[in-house]
Design a protein around this motif. Structure first.
Motif, PDB file in Angstrom:
ATOM      1  N   VAL A   1      -0.845  -9.918   1.166  1.00  0.00           N
ATOM      2  CA  VAL A   1       0.336 -10.556   1.759  1.00  0.00           C
ATOM      3  C   VAL A   1       1.493 -10.614   0.770  1.00  0.00           C
ATOM      4  O   VAL A   1       2.607 -10.183   1.065  1.00  0.00           O
ATOM      5  N   ASN A   2       1.219 -11.140  -0.429  1.00  0.00           N
ATOM      6  CA  ASN A   2       2.287 -11.366  -1.400  1.00  0.00           C
ATOM      7  C   ASN A   2       2.304 -10.345  -2.535  1.00  0.00           C
ATOM      8  O   ASN A   2       3.129 -10.459  -3.440  1.00  0.00           O
ATOM      9  N   GLY A   3       1.421  -9.363  -2.500  1.00  0.00           N
ATOM     10  CA  GLY A   3       1.326  -8.417  -3.595  1.00  0.00           C
ATOM     11  C   GLY A   3       2.420  -7.364  -3.569  1.00  0.00           C
ATOM     12  O   GLY A   3       3.055  -7.097  -2.540  1.00  0.00           O
ATOM     13  N   LEU A   4       2.642  -6.732  -4.728  1.00  0.00           N
ATOM     14  CA  LEU A   4       3.671  -5.700  -4.844  1.00  0.00           C
ATOM     15  C   LEU A   4       3.323  -4.472  -4.010  1.00  0.00           C
ATOM     16  O   LEU A   4       4.203  -3.870  -3.383  1.00  0.00           O
ATOM     17  N   PHE A   5       2.048  -4.102  -3.984  1.00  0.00           N
ATOM     18  CA  PHE A   5       1.646  -2.947  -3.181  1.00  0.00           C
ATOM     19  C   PHE A   5       1.855  -3.199  -1.696  1.00  0.00           C
ATOM     20  O   PHE A   5       2.251  -2.289  -0.950  1.00  0.00           O
ATOM     21  N   ALA A   6       1.595  -4.431  -1.238  1.00  0.00           N
ATOM     22  CA  ALA A   6       1.836  -4.768   0.165  1.00  0.00           C
ATOM     23  C   ALA A   6       3.326  -4.725   0.491  1.00  0.00           C
ATOM     24  O   ALA A   6       3.723  -4.313   1.590  1.00  0.00           O
ATOM     25  N   PHE A   7       4.169  -5.120  -0.462  1.00  0.00           N
ATOM     26  CA  PHE A   7       5.618  -5.077  -0.254  1.00  0.00           C
ATOM     27  C   PHE A   7       6.085  -3.641  -0.049  1.00  0.00           C
ATOM     28  O   PHE A   7       6.859  -3.348   0.887  1.00  0.00           O
ATOM     29  N   PHE A   8       5.627  -2.729  -0.895  1.00  0.00           N
ATOM     30  CA  PHE A   8       6.018  -1.324  -0.751  1.00  0.00           C
ATOM     31  C   PHE A   8       5.444  -0.722   0.533  1.00  0.00           C
ATOM     32  O   PHE A   8       6.083   0.135   1.168  1.00  0.00           O
ATOM     33  N   ALA A   9       4.227  -1.145   0.908  1.00  0.00           N
ATOM     34  CA  ALA A   9       3.652  -0.638   2.155  1.00  0.00           C
ATOM     35  C   ALA A   9       4.498  -1.047   3.360  1.00  0.00           C
ATOM     36  O   ALA A   9       4.733  -0.251   4.279  1.00  0.00           O
ATOM     37  N   ARG A  10       4.984  -2.288   3.374  1.00  0.00           N
ATOM     38  CA  ARG A  10       5.835  -2.741   4.479  1.00  0.00           C
ATOM     39  C   ARG A  10       7.175  -2.016   4.483  1.00  0.00           C
ATOM     40  O   ARG A  10       7.738  -1.745   5.547  1.00  0.00           O
ATOM     41  N   LEU A  11       7.690  -1.690   3.289  1.00  0.00           N
ATOM     42  CA  LEU A  11       8.936  -0.934   3.229  1.00  0.00           C
ATOM     43  C   LEU A  11       8.779   0.444   3.863  1.00  0.00           C
ATOM     44  O   LEU A  11       9.712   0.965   4.487  1.00  0.00           O
ATOM     45  N   LEU A  12       7.598   1.029   3.711  1.00  0.00           N
ATOM     46  CA  LEU A  12       7.339   2.358   4.270  1.00  0.00           C
ATOM     47  C   LEU A  12       6.827   2.291   5.704  1.00  0.00           C
ATOM     48  O   LEU A  12       6.505   3.325   6.299  1.00  0.00           O
ATOM     49  N   GLY A  13       6.735   1.094   6.261  1.00  0.00           N
ATOM     50  CA  GLY A  13       6.260   0.947   7.624  1.00  0.00           C
ATOM     51  C   GLY A  13       4.760   1.085   7.760  1.00  0.00           C
ATOM     52  O   GLY A  13       4.259   1.380   8.862  1.00  0.00           O
ATOM     53  N   LEU A  14       4.017   0.884   6.682  1.00  0.00           N
ATOM     54  CA  LEU A  14       2.565   1.000   6.689  1.00  0.00           C
ATOM     55  C   LEU A  14       1.923  -0.381   6.658  1.00  0.00           C
ATOM     56  O   LEU A  14       2.508  -1.330   6.124  1.00  0.00           O
ATOM     57  N   PRO A  15       0.741  -0.519   7.208  1.00  0.00           N
ATOM     58  CA  PRO A  15       0.057  -1.816   7.142  1.00  0.00           C
ATOM     59  C   PRO A  15      -0.448  -2.088   5.728  1.00  0.00           C
ATOM     60  O   PRO A  15      -0.965  -1.189   5.062  1.00  0.00           O
ATOM     61  N   PRO A  16      -0.303  -3.309   5.231  1.00  0.00           N
ATOM     62  CA  PRO A  16      -0.824  -3.640   3.903  1.00  0.00           C
ATOM     63  C   PRO A  16      -2.343  -3.480   3.856  1.00  0.00           C
ATOM     64  O   PRO A  16      -3.042  -3.648   4.855  1.00  0.00           O
ATOM     65  N   VAL A  17      -2.839  -3.149   2.688  1.00  0.00           N
ATOM     66  CA  VAL A  17      -4.269  -2.906   2.494  1.00  0.00           C
ATOM     67  C   VAL A  17      -4.877  -4.086   1.742  1.00  0.00           C
ATOM     68  O   VAL A  17      -4.335  -4.534   0.728  1.00  0.00           O
ATOM     69  N   ASP A  18      -5.975  -4.583   2.249  1.00  0.00           N
ATOM     70  CA  ASP A  18      -6.750  -5.601   1.535  1.00  0.00           C
ATOM     71  C   ASP A  18      -7.704  -4.871   0.590  1.00  0.00           C
ATOM     72  O   ASP A  18      -8.826  -4.517   0.948  1.00  0.00           O
ATOM     73  N   PHE A  19      -7.238  -4.621  -0.627  1.00  0.00           N
ATOM     74  CA  PHE A  19      -7.987  -3.785  -1.558  1.00  0.00           C
ATOM     75  C   PHE A  19      -9.356  -4.380  -1.887  1.00  0.00           C
ATOM     76  O   PHE A  19     -10.366  -3.672  -1.893  1.00  0.00           O
ATOM     77  N   PHE A  20      -9.410  -5.679  -2.159  1.00  0.00           N
ATOM     78  CA  PHE A  20     -10.671  -6.293  -2.574  1.00  0.00           C
ATOM     79  C   PHE A  20     -11.639  -6.469  -1.415  1.00  0.00           C
ATOM     80  O   PHE A  20     -12.838  -6.648  -1.629  1.00  0.00           O
ATOM     81  N   GLY A  21     -11.127  -6.418  -0.183  1.00  0.00           N
ATOM     82  CA  GLY A  21     -12.008  -6.485   0.958  1.00  0.00           C
ATOM     83  C   GLY A  21     -12.470  -5.117   1.431  1.00  0.00           C
ATOM     84  O   GLY A  21     -13.617  -4.954   1.846  1.00  0.00           O
ATOM     85  N   SER A  22     -11.582  -4.114   1.349  1.00  0.00           N
ATOM     86  CA  SER A  22     -11.909  -2.780   1.840  1.00  0.00           C
ATOM     87  C   SER A  22     -12.439  -1.857   0.756  1.00  0.00           C
ATOM     88  O   SER A  22     -13.311  -1.034   1.004  1.00  0.00           O
ATOM     89  N   PHE A  23     -11.928  -1.983  -0.463  1.00  0.00           N
ATOM     90  CA  PHE A  23     -12.334  -1.110  -1.579  1.00  0.00           C
ATOM     91  C   PHE A  23     -12.640  -1.970  -2.811  1.00  0.00           C
ATOM     92  O   PHE A  23     -11.933  -1.885  -3.831  1.00  0.00           O
ATOM     93  N   PRO A  24     -13.666  -2.804  -2.749  1.00  0.00           N
ATOM     94  CA  PRO A  24     -13.892  -3.764  -3.843  1.00  0.00           C
ATOM     95  C   PRO A  24     -14.243  -3.103  -5.176  1.00  0.00           C
ATOM     96  O   PRO A  24     -13.656  -3.434  -6.203  1.00  0.00           O
ATOM     97  N   LEU A  25     -15.190  -2.173  -5.159  1.00  0.00           N
ATOM     98  CA  LEU A  25     -15.609  -1.552  -6.414  1.00  0.00           C
ATOM     99  C   LEU A  25     -14.500  -0.672  -6.994  1.00  0.00           C
ATOM    100  O   LEU A  25     -14.273  -0.663  -8.209  1.00  0.00           O
ATOM    101  N   ALA A  26     -13.789   0.049  -6.127  1.00  0.00           N
ATOM    102  CA  ALA A  26     -12.673   0.868  -6.601  1.00  0.00           C
ATOM    103  C   ALA A  26     -11.580  -0.001  -7.208  1.00  0.00           C
ATOM    104  O   ALA A  26     -10.950   0.391  -8.205  1.00  0.00           O
ATOM    105  N   SER A  27     -11.353  -1.172  -6.649  1.00  0.00           N
ATOM    106  CA  SER A  27     -10.352  -2.077  -7.208  1.00  0.00           C
ATOM    107  C   SER A  27     -10.758  -2.557  -8.592  1.00  0.00           C
ATOM    108  O   SER A  27      -9.924  -2.640  -9.507  1.00  0.00           O
ATOM    109  N   ILE A  28     -12.042  -2.869  -8.762  1.00  0.00           N
ATOM    110  CA  ILE A  28     -12.532  -3.283 -10.080  1.00  0.00           C
ATOM    111  C   ILE A  28     -12.385  -2.140 -11.075  1.00  0.00           C
ATOM    112  O   ILE A  28     -12.007  -2.347 -12.241  1.00  0.00           O
TER     113      ILE A  28
END
Length: 308
Positions: free
Chosen positions: A149-176
């Motif tokens: 919601v408040n992250g920088l990546f979510a901000f850029f995703a909204r600017l591009l018209g894309l849905p924000p990604v919940d990295f730790f919920g969808s890609f937990p190990l990749a995020s680590i």
């Protein structure tokens, strides 16, 4: 009467030490012994206690109901699917962090070896993340960059018209992996940049005079020269990456489920979430055995590389 060469070679050592003792008779063992004994106790006492508890029934919720468990803690742990999931996550985490840090670190080392305006400042900024504490870096990535919601990546995703990604919920190990690689990339960069700077300039000039381009220089001169430095980076990083904990604890808590649980976090869950000290100690022994196997393999590989 003149002495023969044989007599002079067999003469006693020079008496230049206090008390008439020769230099070769002075022993440094009494000076080194206290530090060696302290280091020995520092390592052996915790390991001995871990081994002892691994063969005991010991639960923090009921410390009185103990007793000798034999190998039951090990049997239960080795037949538990969560152990193999955690070991798989541990190996994946180590592998991908090494790939990112060594690969990107090599390219950045070559880049920062080139003269350009502001190179000193760029080097300082590139090395700075290594001095950030793991807990702080995990909080930065979790709340300021990857927050859905408040992250920088979510901000850029909204600017591009894309849905924000919940990295730790969808890609937990990749995020680590991304967080840990960001922390360890400066270390690899520093070691590899130092190794590149030790390369003989005459060798590079001779290659350029022979018509070698940047790609040929990299693959046939720079990369072979970095072989030993890369081996050292892999060994040191692997030893530390096997025990990654703070990043997982702060961001995902090992979840969802066991998707981002490594061996160190699994031991924490057994000890301080399930209060099973016996099972956690058995996991600790398994972790020590795994770390020693990896360390022996890496040390032999590096020794072979240095000998060559």
């Amino acid at each position: 009467m003149a002495t023969t060469p044989m007599e002079s070679s067999a003469a006693p050592a020079v008496q230049d030490a206090p008390g008439g003792r020769s230099r070769r008779d002075v022993s440094t063992a009494p000076l080194v012994a206290p530090s060696v004994i302290l280091l020995f106790l520092w390592m052996i006492v915790p390991l001995a206690m871990t081994l002892w508890f691994s063969f005991q029934y010991y639960n923090l919720l009921d410390p009185t109901s103990g007793g000798f468990a034999g190998i039951e803690n090990y049997t239960y742990l080795l037949t538990d699917p969560s152990l193999w999931t955690a070991m798989g996550n541990t190996l994946l985490l180590v592998f991908w962090v090494l790939v990112i840090t060594v690969g990107l670190g090599t390219l950045l080392a070559v880049l920062f070896d080139q003269p350009f305006y502001g190179r000193s400042v760029a080097r300082l900024l590139a090395i700075a993340p290594f001095f950030v504490m793991p807990t702080v870096s995990a909080l930065i990535w979790k709340n300021m960059l990857m927050h859905p919601v408040n992250g920088l990546f979510a901000f850029f995703a909204r600017l591009l018209g894309l849905p924000p990604v919940d990295f730790f919920g969808s890609f937990p190990l990749a995020s680590i992996v991304v967080i840990v690689a960001w922390q360890w990339l400066p270390f690899a960069l520093l070691i590899l940049l130092t190794a590149i700077q030790s390369l003989d300039n005459e060798q590079k000039e001779a290659a350029r005079m022979d018509g070698a381009g940047p790609v040929s220089m990299f693959f046939f001169i720079i990369l072979p020269h970095l072989g030993r430095a890369i081996s050292v980076v892999i060994m040191i990083e692997t030893i530390f990456l096997l025990s990654v904990f703070a990043e997982i604890y702060v961001t995902t808590s090992g979840g969802p489920g066991l998707a981002s649980t490594n061996l160190a976090f699994l031991i924490y869950l057994r000890a301080l979430r399930e209060y099973d000290i016996g099972g956690a100690s058995a996991g600790g022994v398994i972790a020590v055995v795994l770390a020693n196997i990896v360390a022996v393999f890496l040390v032999r590989s590096i020794a072979r590389n240095i000998a060559d």
